[in-house]
Design an enzyme around this catalytic site. Structure first.
Site, PDB file in Angstrom:
ATOM      1  N   CYS A 196      -4.268   6.459 -28.326  1.00  0.00           N
ATOM      2  CA  CYS A 196      -4.401   7.258 -29.702  1.00  0.00           C
ATOM      3  C   CYS A 196      -2.785   8.294 -29.378  1.00  0.00           C
ATOM      4  O   CYS A 196      -2.662   8.894 -30.132  1.00  0.00           O
ATOM      5  CB  CYS A 196      -5.352   8.130 -29.738  1.00  0.00           C
ATOM      6  N   LYS A 242     -13.917 -24.891   5.715  1.00  0.00           N
ATOM      7  CA  LYS A 242     -13.280 -23.806   5.120  1.00  0.00           C
ATOM      8  C   LYS A 242     -13.877 -23.340   3.985  1.00  0.00           C
ATOM      9  O   LYS A 242     -14.291 -24.091   3.197  1.00  0.00           O
ATOM     10  CB  LYS A 242     -11.845 -23.965   4.877  1.00  0.00           C
ATOM     11  N   CYS A 284      -1.875   8.977 -24.092  1.00  0.00           N
ATOM     12  CA  CYS A 284      -2.824   7.932 -24.331  1.00  0.00           C
ATOM     13  C   CYS A 284      -2.631   6.706 -24.749  1.00  0.00           C
ATOM     14  O   CYS A 284      -2.030   6.653 -25.743  1.00  0.00           O
ATOM     15  CB  CYS A 284      -4.178   8.574 -24.912  1.00  0.00           C
ATOM     16  N   CYS A 341     -10.339   9.241 -30.169  1.00  0.00           N
ATOM     17  CA  CYS A 341      -9.491   8.425 -29.633  1.00  0.00           C
ATOM     18  C   CYS A 341     -10.155   7.067 -29.926  1.00  0.00           C
ATOM     19  O   CYS A 341     -11.238   6.670 -29.603  1.00  0.00           O
ATOM     20  CB  CYS A 341      -9.188   8.585 -28.489  1.00  0.00           C
ATOM     21  N   TYR A 349     -17.816 -18.360  22.072  1.00  0.00           N
ATOM     22  CA  TYR A 349     -18.253 -19.693  21.356  1.00  0.00           C
ATOM     23  C   TYR A 349     -17.835 -21.061  22.251  1.00  0.00           C
ATOM     24  O   TYR A 349     -17.954 -22.154  21.580  1.00  0.00           O
ATOM     25  CB  TYR A 349     -17.789 -20.155  19.777  1.00  0.00           C
ATOM     26  N   LYS A 373     -16.982 -19.349  11.403  1.00  0.00           N
ATOM     27  CA  LYS A 373     -15.566 -19.329  11.868  1.00  0.00           C
ATOM     28  C   LYS A 373     -15.042 -17.700  11.783  1.00  0.00           C
ATOM     29  O   LYS A 373     -14.927 -17.275  10.523  1.00  0.00           O
ATOM     30  CB  LYS A 373     -14.936 -20.060  10.996  1.00  0.00           C
ATOM     31  N   CYS A 430      -7.752  10.941 -21.508  1.00  0.00           N
ATOM     32  CA  CYS A 430      -7.540  11.405 -22.843  1.00  0.00           C
ATOM     33  C   CYS A 430      -8.688  12.172 -23.338  1.00  0.00           C
ATOM     34  O   CYS A 430      -9.666  11.838 -23.297  1.00  0.00           O
ATOM     35  CB  CYS A 430      -7.358   9.888 -23.578  1.00  0.00           C
ATOM     36  N   GLU A 446     -21.566 -23.028  13.867  1.00  0.00           N
ATOM     37  CA  GLU A 446     -21.266 -21.758  13.796  1.00  0.00           C
ATOM     38  C   GLU A 446     -20.428 -21.182  12.932  1.00  0.00           C
ATOM     39  O   GLU A 446     -19.769 -21.697  12.192  1.00  0.00           O
ATOM     40  CB  GLU A 446     -20.360 -21.728  15.274  1.00  0.00           C
ATOM     41  N   ASP A 452     -13.174 -14.549  11.463  1.00  0.00           N
ATOM     42  CA  ASP A 452     -11.832 -14.210  11.249  1.00  0.00           C
ATOM     43  C   ASP A 452     -11.387 -13.054  12.113  1.00  0.00           C
ATOM     44  O   ASP A 452     -11.093 -11.923  11.415  1.00  0.00           O
ATOM     45  CB  ASP A 452     -11.854 -13.961   9.708  1.00  0.00           C
TER      46      ASP A 452
HETATM   47  S1  IVH Z   1     -13.621 -23.525  18.061  1.00  0.00           S
HETATM   48  C1  IVH Z   1     -11.272 -26.984  19.774  1.00  0.00           C
HETATM   49  N1  IVH Z   1     -15.359 -21.862  17.181  1.00  0.00           N
HETATM   50  O1  IVH Z   1     -10.674 -20.581  14.224  1.00  0.00           O
HETATM   51  C2  IVH Z   1     -12.066 -25.899  19.602  1.00  0.00           C
HETATM   52  N2  IVH Z   1     -13.021 -21.472  16.761  1.00  0.00           N
HETATM   53  O2  IVH Z   1      -8.561 -23.430  14.589  1.00  0.00           O
HETATM   54  C3  IVH Z   1     -11.331 -24.955  18.615  1.00  0.00           C
HETATM   55  N3  IVH Z   1     -12.497 -19.579  15.440  1.00  0.00           N
HETATM   56  O3  IVH Z   1      -8.065 -19.607  15.425  1.00  0.00           O
HETATM   57  C4  IVH Z   1     -12.083 -23.690  18.282  1.00  0.00           C
HETATM   58  N4  IVH Z   1     -14.651 -18.917  15.174  1.00  0.00           N
HETATM   59  O4  IVH Z   1      -9.966 -18.947  17.097  1.00  0.00           O
HETATM   60  C5  IVH Z   1     -13.985 -22.280  17.040  1.00  0.00           C
HETATM   61  N5  IVH Z   1     -16.930 -20.670  16.441  1.00  0.00           N
HETATM   62  C6  IVH Z   1     -15.616 -20.870  16.391  1.00  0.00           C
HETATM   63  C7  IVH Z   1     -14.595 -20.139  15.902  1.00  0.00           C
HETATM   64  C8  IVH Z   1     -13.264 -20.429  16.111  1.00  0.00           C
HETATM   65  C9  IVH Z   1     -13.171 -18.652  14.906  1.00  0.00           C
HETATM   66  C10 IVH Z   1     -11.162 -19.453  15.296  1.00  0.00           C
HETATM   67  C11 IVH Z   1     -10.289 -20.087  16.346  1.00  0.00           C
HETATM   68  C12 IVH Z   1      -9.047 -20.780  15.538  1.00  0.00           C
HETATM   69  C13 IVH Z   1      -9.485 -21.132  14.593  1.00  0.00           C
HETATM   70  C14 IVH Z   1      -9.775 -22.566  14.725  1.00  0.00           C
END
Ligand code: IVH
Length: 675
Positions: A417, A320, A414, A437, A232, A117, A432, A115, A119
């Protein structure tokens, strides 16, 4: 008016909200939706006792809280350990298999769900008997804050599940779903720009904006912001939910929850690692911020068997991505002069690694922006490197100031120059204005010989800089007056290199006048504008003699461009330059206008405006078609417009055309006109 009708309306509205905000594929028009909505509101107003908190009419309660109530999560809201590359991911699986060594599961094939992650901000959503009853932040994982009122304002959050009333899906009596609330990137940009224009405090990034928006005590503020979410995980339930993560996500979708469409099933850890690689590029193409992937063992019972290391479940890991945004110290600023004379401030930073690149410099755009964001030397600043763009300074962290920071002053002279700088009214840039220049000249020569301009083979930036700094090029035309012997004296300039350079220079004399005009680097005159100008004036001489009014009269040319051209041609030094170019043999004319075919073209002398979505072609294509048939296309409707070509969702242009009595035609009628 009956309670039954109320229920029916709510079901229908919830269905349409889901189609619109979760599936992005509405099946009714906004007007049809509004009609249902207003009917429900009318009934509820007449029967206040029928109003429920989860009614679509109650999205914004107007209730202002004093503080957020604390809520205990029924199951811990966990975090994840990190992996940074494919090898880490393989190691993770290896460790897990060893951990289960005495179990049969250790020898079975393992599949995964990958999936994004997201933000954003974690939200924990509790449903009882299919109704949304509680929404909370993660807090410390055990205790969060009750933000139910704010979450109720999210269109994408199902207030009742399954959203589809006809669905026979079983919902456990209690279901706790985890998701991430966030701002879509495009909407964040527009919204933040709106704050800026209104002189309000802007947000540093979409994540802060999401978190700030969900922590408003007045949910009307949250409601006005473009927040959405993806879900998720199922963190707690009683009753039955599917055993596999992949099926759980499908189940969440079927219930009406939004699930990130970039989620994939991976049949083994190799496929996971491949997906991780793919994301490096995918990351730049999606409309929300991600800081990694989350890899989950598909089989939840194996994941459960694996247990935890500290607070992190072993069955999932975060892959990450390299951070593209970090903080560092602004050591100084460097001001350079661009080819048009604009002074460009750049940040000198304490080196910081961003996505595998050490960043020492970043753009600060212009002095207005520095003032607006109140960036000071010595500040700790956020620096961002996104996609292919040059790293830039997002803004200062004001709270970390210790008083030693110094404001950045706009230079009065400037840096190259020393001429006094000028500011043009209505423009943010500082210039300028000295055509000789030295630094400006280097940049102009660089541009003149570059690919987008005269495209001189064998003449790169380095040569441009060297010859200009040595005084062998004192103005742009000197590019054509280089002495072979003098070049041979230069270090690293052997026969072959010099021959290549000179033959490239010679060949470039044949470049069409449009390129030559572009290469002169007149402000606002790029390739497109140069094309339009010569199409009208045919020669650079005719353009040089034209006055502001006649240049402005050319369709597609604005007053700023016209002014800049007149100013440039009025300068004696520039006229001398043109003479020198002419003597060198450059092209000043694009030739006679081709004769119109006999009998003329079908749309000769007709002016069109295009609006709305056309059934079979894009607006640029329609414009090309009209122009190829002799017609002209302008941007706004006036009494001189002959036809408005209107497609679906035509707006104000249509109203204006109707008011002025302009002929309104469809794509089909246009085709008839052309024959
Ligand atoms: S699973 C045990 N799935 O990322 C399950 N987390 O440390 C833990 N996050 O702040 C979370 N997208 O809020 C999971 N598809 C995703 C996610 C997700 C974002 C965030 C979550 C947490 C950090 C995971």
């Amino acid at each position: 008016m009956s309670l039954e009708r109320v229920q029916e309306l709510r079901d229908q509205l919830n269905f349409h909200i889901h189609r619109y905000y979760v599936l992005n594929s509405p099946v009714v028009s906004d007007a049809e939706y509004d009609e249902l909505f207003h009917e429900l509101r009318r009934i509820e107003e007449a029967n206040p006792e029928w109003v429920t908190a989860d009614s679509p009419t109650q999205r914004v309660s107007g209730l202002v809280a004093d503080a957020f109530e604390k809520v205990a999560h029924t199951a811990p809201i966990l975090s994840l350990a990190n992996a940074f590359n494919g090898e880490d991911l393989h190691d993770w699986e290896g460790r897990n298999r060893r951990h289960l060594k005495d179990d049969t599961a250790a020898d079975e094939p393992w599949d995964y769900v990958v999936e994004p992650k997201i933000d954003g901000l974690t939200v924990v959503l509790t449903y009882e008997n299919g109704r949304f009853v509680l929404g909370a932040t993660r807090g410390n994982g055990e205790i969060g804050e009750n933000i139910t009122q704010n979450l109720l304002t999210l269109w994408s959050l199902p207030k009742r599940i399954p959203v589809d009333r006809e669905s026979d899906l079983q919902v456990p009596e209690r279901l706790v779903v985890r998701g991430e609330a966030f701002f879509p990137l495009d909407q964040f940009k527009t919204w933040n720009k709106g704050l800026e224009d209104a002189g309000e405090k802007t947000y540093m990034n979409p994540r802060n904006a999401a978190s700030g928006s969900l922590r408003q005590l007045d949910s009307r503020i949250t409601a006005a912001r473009p927040l959405t979410m993806f879900c998720y995980d199922i963190v707690d339930w009683d009753g039955d939910v599917p055993e596999m993560q992949w099926d759980r996500l499908q189940y969440l979708k079927d219930l009406g929850f939004p699930v990130a469409p970039e989620t994939i099933y991976a049949k083994n850890i190799e496929a996971v690692a491949t997906r991780f690689e793919e994301w490096i590029e995918l990351r730049n193409r999606i409309n929300y911020e991600v800081d990694g992937i989350v890899v989950k063992l598909n089989n939840k019972s194996v994941a459960d068997q694996l247990g935890f290391t500290g607070k992190d479940p072993r069955g999932a890991i975060a892959g990450k991505f390299p951070a593209l945004e970090k903080t560092t110290k602004l050591l100084d600023i460097n001001v350079s002069v661009g080819r048009t004379g604009v002074l460009a401030p750049a940040a000198v930073l304490e080196p910081v690694e961003l996505g595998g690149v050490i960043v020492r410099n970043a753009t600060l755009h212009n002095f207005d922006e520095i003032a607006r964001k109140d960036i000071r030397i010595g500040d700790r600043v956020w620096v961002k490197r996104a996609g292919d763009v040059i790293p830039y300074v997002v803004g200062p962290i004001v709270d970390l100031r210790d008083g030693s920071e110094r404001p950045i002053e706009i230079p009065t002279n400037c840096p190259s120059c020393n001429t006094l700088v000028v500011r043009i009214e209505g423009e943010v840039a500082v210039y300028c204005d000295n055509p000789s220049c030295p630094e400006q000249l280097v940049r102009r020569v660089e541009y003149f010989v570059s690919r987008g301009a005269m495209d001189i083979d064998g003449f790169g930036s380095q040569t441009a800089e060297l010859l200009t700094n040595l005084g062998m090029i004192k103005d742009l035309a000197d590019v054509y007056y280089q002495d072979r012997d003098a070049l041979l004296e230069l270090e690293g300039f052997k026969d072959k290199k010099v021959d290549n350079l000179l033959s490239g220079v010679e060949k470039s004399k044949e470049q069409p006048a449009t390129r030559f005009l572009t290469a002169l680097g007149i402000r606002f005159v790029g390739e497109v504008v140069a094309g339009i100008l010569l199409d009208e004036f045919r020669t650079i001489d005719a353009l040089s003699e034209a006055d502001q009014e006649s240049i402005e009269a050319v369709h597609g040319i604005g007053s700023g461009t016209a002014e800049s051209l007149v100013r440039w041609f009025a300068n004696e030094k520039n006229q001398a330059l043109l003479t020198k170019f002419r003597e060198a043999g450059l092209q000043f004319s694009i030739g006679e206008k081709p004769e119109a075919p006999e009998g003329g073209l079908p749309l000769d002398g007709l002016t069109f405006v295009i609006t709305g979505t056309l059934p079979s072609m894009s607006r640029p294509d329609a414009k090309k078609l009209i122009e190829a048939n002799g017609g002209k296309v302008t941007g706004s409707v006036s009494k001189n417009t002959n036809y408005l070509l209107a497609g679906e969702k035509a707006g104000s242009k249509l109203t204006k055309a109707e008011g002025l009595g302009v002929n309104i035609i469809s794509e089909e009628q246009l085709n008839e006109l052309i024959g």
